[in-house]
Design a protein around this motif. Structure first.
Motif, PDB file in Angstrom:
ATOM      1  N   ALA A 109       3.648   9.291  -1.486  1.00  0.00           N
ATOM      2  CA  ALA A 109       4.566   9.944  -2.440  1.00  0.00           C
ATOM      3  C   ALA A 109       4.799   9.058  -3.663  1.00  0.00           C
ATOM      4  CB  ALA A 109       5.893  10.256  -1.751  1.00  0.00           C
ATOM      5  N   LEU A 110       4.808   7.734  -3.447  1.00  0.00           N
ATOM      6  CA  LEU A 110       5.056   6.810  -4.569  1.00  0.00           C
ATOM      7  C   LEU A 110       3.767   6.436  -5.307  1.00  0.00           C
ATOM      8  CD1 LEU A 110       7.590   4.324  -2.861  1.00  0.00           C
ATOM      9  CD2 LEU A 110       8.126   6.249  -4.382  1.00  0.00           C
ATOM     10  N   GLY A 111       2.611   6.792  -4.701  1.00  0.00           N
ATOM     11  CA  GLY A 111       1.327   6.447  -5.315  1.00  0.00           C
ATOM     12  C   GLY A 111       1.008   4.966  -5.252  1.00  0.00           C
ATOM     13  N   ILE A 112       1.441   4.315  -4.160  1.00  0.00           N
ATOM     14  CA  ILE A 112       1.157   2.878  -3.976  1.00  0.00           C
ATOM     15  C   ILE A 112       0.632   2.669  -2.552  1.00  0.00           C
ATOM     16  CG2 ILE A 112       2.910   2.168  -5.649  1.00  0.00           C
ATOM     17  CD1 ILE A 112       4.814   1.497  -3.385  1.00  0.00           C
ATOM     18  N   PRO A 113       0.037   1.512  -2.230  1.00  0.00           N
ATOM     19  CA  PRO A 113      -0.440   1.287  -0.851  1.00  0.00           C
ATOM     20  C   PRO A 113       0.702   0.917   0.093  1.00  0.00           C
ATOM     21  CG  PRO A 113      -1.244  -0.441  -2.346  1.00  0.00           C
ATOM     22  CD  PRO A 113      -0.313   0.417  -3.129  1.00  0.00           C
ATOM     23  N   TYR A 114       0.425   1.014   1.393  1.00  0.00           N
ATOM     24  CA  TYR A 114       1.363   0.411   2.337  1.00  0.00           C
ATOM     25  C   TYR A 114       0.622  -0.665   3.104  1.00  0.00           C
ATOM     26  CZ  TYR A 114      -0.222   2.657   6.712  1.00  0.00           C
ATOM     27  OH  TYR A 114      -0.940   3.046   7.816  1.00  0.00           O
ATOM     28  N   VAL A 115       1.405  -1.586   3.653  1.00  0.00           N
ATOM     29  CA  VAL A 115       0.853  -2.778   4.296  1.00  0.00           C
ATOM     30  C   VAL A 115       1.370  -2.818   5.727  1.00  0.00           C
ATOM     31  CG1 VAL A 115       1.004  -5.291   4.286  1.00  0.00           C
ATOM     32  CG2 VAL A 115       0.777  -4.054   2.118  1.00  0.00           C
ATOM     33  N   SER A 116       0.455  -2.783   6.697  1.00  0.00           N
ATOM     34  CA  SER A 116       0.862  -2.787   8.099  1.00  0.00           C
ATOM     35  C   SER A 116       0.745  -4.202   8.659  1.00  0.00           C
ATOM     36  CB  SER A 116      -0.030  -1.838   8.899  1.00  0.00           C
ATOM     37  OG  SER A 116       0.292  -1.944  10.270  1.00  0.00           O
ATOM     38  N   VAL A 129       5.374   6.913   8.691  1.00  0.00           N
ATOM     39  CA  VAL A 129       6.390   7.087   7.644  1.00  0.00           C
ATOM     40  C   VAL A 129       6.003   6.277   6.403  1.00  0.00           C
ATOM     41  CG1 VAL A 129       8.802   6.576   7.065  1.00  0.00           C
ATOM     42  CG2 VAL A 129       8.245   7.637   9.265  1.00  0.00           C
ATOM     43  N   SER A 130       5.550   5.040   6.619  1.00  0.00           N
ATOM     44  CA  SER A 130       5.176   4.191   5.466  1.00  0.00           C
ATOM     45  C   SER A 130       4.043   4.830   4.680  1.00  0.00           C
ATOM     46  CB  SER A 130       4.744   2.800   5.937  1.00  0.00           C
ATOM     47  OG  SER A 130       5.820   2.164   6.554  1.00  0.00           O
ATOM     48  N   SER A 131       3.089   5.413   5.401  1.00  0.00           N
ATOM     49  CA  SER A 131       1.969   6.059   4.719  1.00  0.00           C
ATOM     50  C   SER A 131       2.474   7.223   3.870  1.00  0.00           C
ATOM     51  CB  SER A 131       0.948   6.531   5.763  1.00  0.00           C
ATOM     52  OG  SER A 131      -0.070   7.252   5.143  1.00  0.00           O
ATOM     53  N   GLY A 132       3.383   8.028   4.436  1.00  0.00           N
ATOM     54  CA  GLY A 132       3.926   9.175   3.689  1.00  0.00           C
ATOM     55  C   GLY A 132       4.705   8.729   2.465  1.00  0.00           C
ATOM     56  N   VAL A 133       5.515   7.690   2.636  1.00  0.00           N
ATOM     57  CA  VAL A 133       6.317   7.192   1.506  1.00  0.00           C
ATOM     58  C   VAL A 133       5.381   6.599   0.443  1.00  0.00           C
ATOM     59  CG1 VAL A 133       8.015   5.426   0.824  1.00  0.00           C
ATOM     60  CG2 VAL A 133       8.396   6.791   2.900  1.00  0.00           C
ATOM     61  N   ALA A 134       4.399   5.835   0.895  1.00  0.00           N
ATOM     62  CA  ALA A 134       3.465   5.189  -0.045  1.00  0.00           C
ATOM     63  C   ALA A 134       2.692   6.237  -0.836  1.00  0.00           C
ATOM     64  CB  ALA A 134       2.507   4.276   0.728  1.00  0.00           C
ATOM     65  N   PRO A 193      -5.094  -2.779   2.551  1.00  0.00           N
ATOM     66  CA  PRO A 193      -3.963  -1.848   2.518  1.00  0.00           C
ATOM     67  C   PRO A 193      -4.242  -0.667   1.605  1.00  0.00           C
ATOM     68  CG  PRO A 193      -3.392  -4.007   1.538  1.00  0.00           C
ATOM     69  CD  PRO A 193      -4.884  -3.914   1.615  1.00  0.00           C
ATOM     70  N   LEU A 194      -4.173   0.535   2.174  1.00  0.00           N
ATOM     71  CA  LEU A 194      -4.340   1.762   1.396  1.00  0.00           C
ATOM     72  C   LEU A 194      -3.165   2.669   1.732  1.00  0.00           C
ATOM     73  CD1 LEU A 194      -8.062   2.363   2.436  1.00  0.00           C
ATOM     74  CD2 LEU A 194      -7.311   1.474   0.231  1.00  0.00           C
ATOM     75  N   ALA A 195      -2.892   3.676   0.909  1.00  0.00           N
ATOM     76  CA  ALA A 195      -1.772   4.580   1.218  1.00  0.00           C
ATOM     77  C   ALA A 195      -2.091   5.460   2.428  1.00  0.00           C
ATOM     78  CB  ALA A 195      -1.440   5.451   0.014  1.00  0.00           C
ATOM     79  N   GLU A 196      -3.378   5.813   2.617  1.00  0.00           N
ATOM     80  CA  GLU A 196      -3.749   6.739   3.697  1.00  0.00           C
ATOM     81  C   GLU A 196      -3.785   6.048   5.055  1.00  0.00           C
ATOM     82  OE1 GLU A 196      -6.586   6.049   1.273  1.00  0.00           O
ATOM     83  OE2 GLU A 196      -4.988   6.836   0.003  1.00  0.00           O
ATOM     84  N   GLY A 197      -3.956   4.736   5.061  1.00  0.00           N
ATOM     85  CA  GLY A 197      -4.067   4.011   6.324  1.00  0.00           C
ATOM     86  C   GLY A 197      -4.612   2.628   6.036  1.00  0.00           C
ATOM     87  N   ASN A 198      -4.276   1.670   6.891  1.00  0.00           N
ATOM     88  CA  ASN A 198      -4.772   0.305   6.678  1.00  0.00           C
ATOM     89  C   ASN A 198      -6.005   0.063   7.534  1.00  0.00           C
ATOM     90  OD1 ASN A 198      -2.079  -1.956   5.843  1.00  0.00           O
ATOM     91  ND2 ASN A 198      -2.308   0.166   5.269  1.00  0.00           N
ATOM     92  N   ARG A 199      -6.902  -0.750   7.012  1.00  0.00           N
ATOM     93  CA  ARG A 199      -8.089  -1.124   7.790  1.00  0.00           C
ATOM     94  C   ARG A 199      -8.119  -2.637   7.882  1.00  0.00           C
ATOM     95  NH1 ARG A 199     -12.661   2.475   4.828  1.00  0.00           N
ATOM     96  NH2 ARG A 199     -13.862   2.114   6.716  1.00  0.00           N
ATOM     97  N   VAL A 200      -8.713  -3.138   8.959  1.00  0.00           N
ATOM     98  CA  VAL A 200      -8.835  -4.591   9.122  1.00  0.00           C
ATOM     99  C   VAL A 200     -10.302  -4.929   9.332  1.00  0.00           C
ATOM    100  CG1 VAL A 200      -8.076  -6.622  10.414  1.00  0.00           C
ATOM    101  CG2 VAL A 200      -6.554  -4.660  10.200  1.00  0.00           C
TER     102      VAL A 200
END
Ligand SMILES: Nc1ncnc2c1ncn2[C@@H]1O[C@H](COP(=O)(O)OP(=O)(O)OP(=O)(O)O)[C@@H](O)[C@H]1O
Ligand SMILES: Nc1ccn([C@H]2C[C@H](O)[C@@H](COP(=O)(O)O)O2)c(=O)n1
Length: 210
Positions: free
Chosen positions: A23-30, A16-21, A68-75
């Motif tokens: 749509a808003l054009g910003i990253p999400y942070v997991s 959900v965070s990825s989809g919202v991010a 943190p990226l909108a498509e998915g987070n990497r570590v």
């Protein structure tokens, strides 16, 4: 602007965070990925997962960092990518032990608070403890059975076993997993992924108008 999306295990927070991010054009942070990275490094080093000083020493040495990226987070740990190893059953089983250690929580919180805004932050205590000043807060729930059915589509384990593991993890994570009093609680059970994203985007529209 920070949007927080908290919720129980496998309630759809990262999808959900990825989809919202996006749509808003910003990253999400997991945030959970940082607890998972600490757990993986501890397991690999044979460290007792209750031993906060030993885990912090490992984190000092390996310095895992979240991308943190909108498509998915990497570590990453140096040039080694940890991402694919963070969702194993072994890490799932150990991560709740690590996540209750105050020293580890302080380490994760410091990594998160250093990130540049704007972003969507997902986890358990994003709206309560880490970003209490967030512009909008959401909390996702769904029954253990529905969450297990969704997970079973990704992992070769049977639904009752996944459900039992989720119930155990919910109980262990309970202390840090309460919804913020000002969060909009969404039961995702009857909704599709796109439906949940739509409810949040609608909620953000309302926040913008307030
Ligand atoms: N509303 C929904 N309808 C159908 N499937 C969903 C819905 N929300 C999430 N899913 C699916 O449920 C699974 C778990 O979602 P996701 O990994 O995003 O949850 P999570 O809360 O981030 O999990 P974890 O707590 O383990 O990190 C994924 O396969 C995802 O596609
Ligand atoms: N803000 C957070 C994020 C995660 N945790 C703990 C609870 C989970 O068992 C574990 C992994 O999180 P997940 O990937 O399932 O979201 O980390 C936490 O305590 N606080």
């Amino acid at each position: 602007m920070i949007v927080t999306i908290d919720g129980v295990a496998a309630s759809g927070k990262s999808s959900v965070s990825s989809g919202v991010a996006r749509a808003l054009g910003i990253p999400y942070v997991s945030s959970g990925l940082l607890y998972r990275a600490a757990t993986l490094l501890g397991l690999e080093a044979g460290v007792d997962l209750h031993d906060a000083p030993a885990l912090l020493a490992l984190l000092d040495n390996h310095a895992p960092r979240l991308e943190p990226l909108a498509e998915g987070n990497r570590v990453w740990s140096g040039t080694r990518e940890l991402t694919d190893a963070l969702h194993s059953s072994r890490v799932d089983a150990g991560v709740s032990v690590v996540a209750v250690l105050p020293e580890l929580r302080a380490w994760v919180d410091a990594q998160l608070r250093a990130l540049p805004e704007p972003f969507v932050a997902e986890g358990r205590d994003m709206g309560t403890n880490v970003f209490p000043h967030a512009g909008a807060k959401f909390y996702l729930t769904a029954s253990p059975r529905i969450r297990a059915e969704r997970r079973a589509r990704e992992r070769p384990e049977d639904i009752p076993a996944i459900e039992a593991a989720l119930v155990r993890r919910d109980a262990k994570d309970q202390v840090q997993s309460a919804p913020a009093p000002d969060a909009q609680v969404i039961d995702t059970g009857p909704l599709t992924l796109e439906g949940v994203i739509g409810v949040i985007l609608e909620g953000l529209g309302e926040v913008g108008k307030a």
